[in-house]
Write an enzyme that holds these catalytic residues in place. Structure first.
Site, PDB file in Angstrom:
ATOM      1  N   GLY A 132       3.991   0.718 -11.517  1.00 30.30           N
ATOM      2  CA  GLY A 132       3.167   1.917 -11.608  1.00 30.30           C
ATOM      3  C   GLY A 132       2.994   2.448 -13.025  1.00 30.30           C
ATOM      4  O   GLY A 132       2.490   3.549 -13.230  1.00 30.30           O
ATOM      5  N   TRP A 167       0.811  -1.226   0.000  1.00 28.88           N
ATOM      6  CA  TRP A 167       0.000   0.000   0.000  1.00 28.88           C
ATOM      7  C   TRP A 167       0.842   1.272   0.000  1.00 28.88           C
ATOM      8  O   TRP A 167       0.308   2.380   0.039  1.00 28.88           O
ATOM      9  CB  TRP A 167      -0.967  -0.013   1.203  1.00 28.88           C
ATOM     10  N   GLU A 220      10.671  -7.363  -9.624  1.00 27.28           N
ATOM     11  CA  GLU A 220       9.899  -6.190 -10.016  1.00 27.28           C
ATOM     12  C   GLU A 220      10.702  -5.350 -11.009  1.00 27.28           C
ATOM     13  O   GLU A 220      11.543  -4.524 -10.598  1.00 27.28           O
ATOM     14  CB  GLU A 220       9.568  -5.336  -8.789  1.00 27.28           C
ATOM     15  N   SER A 238       2.492  -3.453 -11.982  1.00 24.94           N
ATOM     16  CA  SER A 238       1.266  -3.167 -12.741  1.00 24.94           C
ATOM     17  C   SER A 238       0.352  -4.363 -12.962  1.00 24.94           C
ATOM     18  O   SER A 238      -0.275  -4.487 -14.025  1.00 24.94           O
ATOM     19  CB  SER A 238       1.616  -2.500 -14.075  1.00 24.94           C
ATOM     20  N   GLY A 290       0.705  -3.485  -6.189  1.00 25.82           N
ATOM     21  CA  GLY A 290       0.675  -2.123  -5.649  1.00 25.82           C
ATOM     22  C   GLY A 290      -0.688  -1.487  -5.859  1.00 25.82           C
ATOM     23  O   GLY A 290      -1.651  -1.762  -5.136  1.00 25.82           O
ATOM     24  N   GLY A 291      -0.791  -0.645  -6.874  1.00 25.59           N
ATOM     25  CA  GLY A 291      -2.000   0.138  -7.133  1.00 25.59           C
ATOM     26  C   GLY A 291      -3.292  -0.661  -7.064  1.00 25.59           C
ATOM     27  O   GLY A 291      -4.267  -0.226  -6.421  1.00 25.59           O
ATOM     28  N   HIS A 305      12.702  -2.220  -1.713  1.00 29.51           N
ATOM     29  CA  HIS A 305      11.805  -1.866  -2.812  1.00 29.51           C
ATOM     30  C   HIS A 305      12.479  -0.816  -3.693  1.00 29.51           C
ATOM     31  O   HIS A 305      13.221   0.036  -3.197  1.00 29.51           O
ATOM     32  CB  HIS A 305      10.475  -1.334  -2.257  1.00 29.51           C
TER      33      HIS A 305
HETATM   34  P1  PGA Z   1       2.221  -1.533  -8.946  1.00 34.46           P
HETATM   35  O1  PGA Z   1       3.314  -1.587  -7.772  1.00 34.46           O
HETATM   36  O2  PGA Z   1       1.423  -2.795  -8.879  1.00 34.46           O
HETATM   37  O3  PGA Z   1       1.393  -0.310  -8.640  1.00 34.46           O
HETATM   38  O4  PGA Z   1       2.962  -1.407 -10.233  1.00 34.46           O
HETATM   39  C1  PGA Z   1       3.991  -2.763  -7.458  1.00 34.46           C
HETATM   40  C2  PGA Z   1       5.063  -2.482  -6.443  1.00 34.46           C
HETATM   41  O5  PGA Z   1       5.665  -1.404  -6.470  1.00 34.46           O
HETATM   42  O6  PGA Z   1       5.333  -3.312  -5.567  1.00 34.46           O
END
Ligand code: PGA
Length: 256
Positions: A175, A11, A169, A216, A237-238, A96
């Protein structure tokens, strides 16, 4: 036997306390009949104690987004692994890419954090690795992944029941609204697995490590990622900021 899949919500710094607790309650409700897989939410630090009250003895677990490498002392602004355990955390995200970018964290720091967390024994680290766009474009991804794993984990002893999660990642996908091709994720996960096999042996990797993808992921694109041989879950994430969306993603992955 395939590993139980794990779906982790990151989050970030996107919700205040009230919003965090509301979302945690919604997610608790959605997953109340969870009988397969693992669900973890990672809120901001100030929410941890309250989240613990909401998720106590619940199948949905929670974790922190960062940790410091010392146990106690004059380290203004930092939080130790012991403190995270005290707050009820069972997981912690380490390194991260946003911390690497904005807080200048590097793999020397990440290595120390992993060591401290493993010494603590009660936390599962979620270690983030992944190449940036420039490295991807110039075909350096394989080396970058190898190098990040070496720097993060060299010389670290893994005990029998210690779980470790590696989150692949690709920075350029985070994002961005567009996940990478599932086949690319599978390829990267294979590189990660082979590197870990070399470092720790096939048996340890099989029993103690999970390799998950983040960047994403949405309810629309997650379908392409199920059935991949080397994917043990997702870091979202989002799309994890909406309980229904997160639930749908988890359901698709856990169907596999
Ligand atoms: P995202 O973020 O799903 O919004 O791309 C993933 C993350 O940063 O762990």
């Amino acid at each position: 036997m395939k590993k139980e899949k794990i779906i982790i919500a990151n989050w970030k710094m996107k919700l205040n306390l009230a919003e965090t607790l509301k979302l945690a309650k919604e997610i608790k409700e959605k997953f109340k009949n969870l009988n397969k897989g693992k669900i973890v939410v990672c809120p901001n630090f100030i929410s941890l104690i309250e989240i613990n009250k909401i998720l106590k003895n619940n199948p949905v677990k929670f974790g922190a987004q960062d940790v410091f490498w010392e146990g106690k002392g004059a380290y203004t602004g930092e939080i130790s692994p012991e403190m995270l355990v005290e707050s009820g955390c069972e997981y912690v995200i380490i390194g991260h890419s946003e911390r690497r970018k904005f807080m200048m964290e590097n793999y020397e720091i990440i290595h120390k954090e992993i060591k401290a967390v493993l010494k603590q024994k009660k936390l599962t680290p979620i270690i983030c690795i992944g190449e940036n766009w420039d490295e991807r474009k110039t075909d350096r991804r394989d080396f970058v992944l190898f190098d990040q794993l070496q720097q993060a984990l060299s010389g670290i002893d893994i005990t029998d029941n210690q779980n470790i999660i590696i989150a692949y990642e690709p920075i350029w996908a985070i994002g961005s609204g567009t996940a990478i091709e599932p086949s690319e994720a599978e390829y990267a996960h294979k590189i990660i697995k082979l590197t870990l096999n070399d470092m720790f042996g096939i048996k340890t990797v099989k029993e103690n490590f999970r390799i998950i993808y983040g960047g994403s992921i949405t309810n629309d694109n997650v379908n392409g990622f199920i059935n991949l041989d080397n994917l043990d879950g997702m870091l979202v994430g989002g799309a994890s900021l909406d309980a229904e969306e997160f639930y749908k993603i988890a359901k698709i992955i856990l169907r596999d």
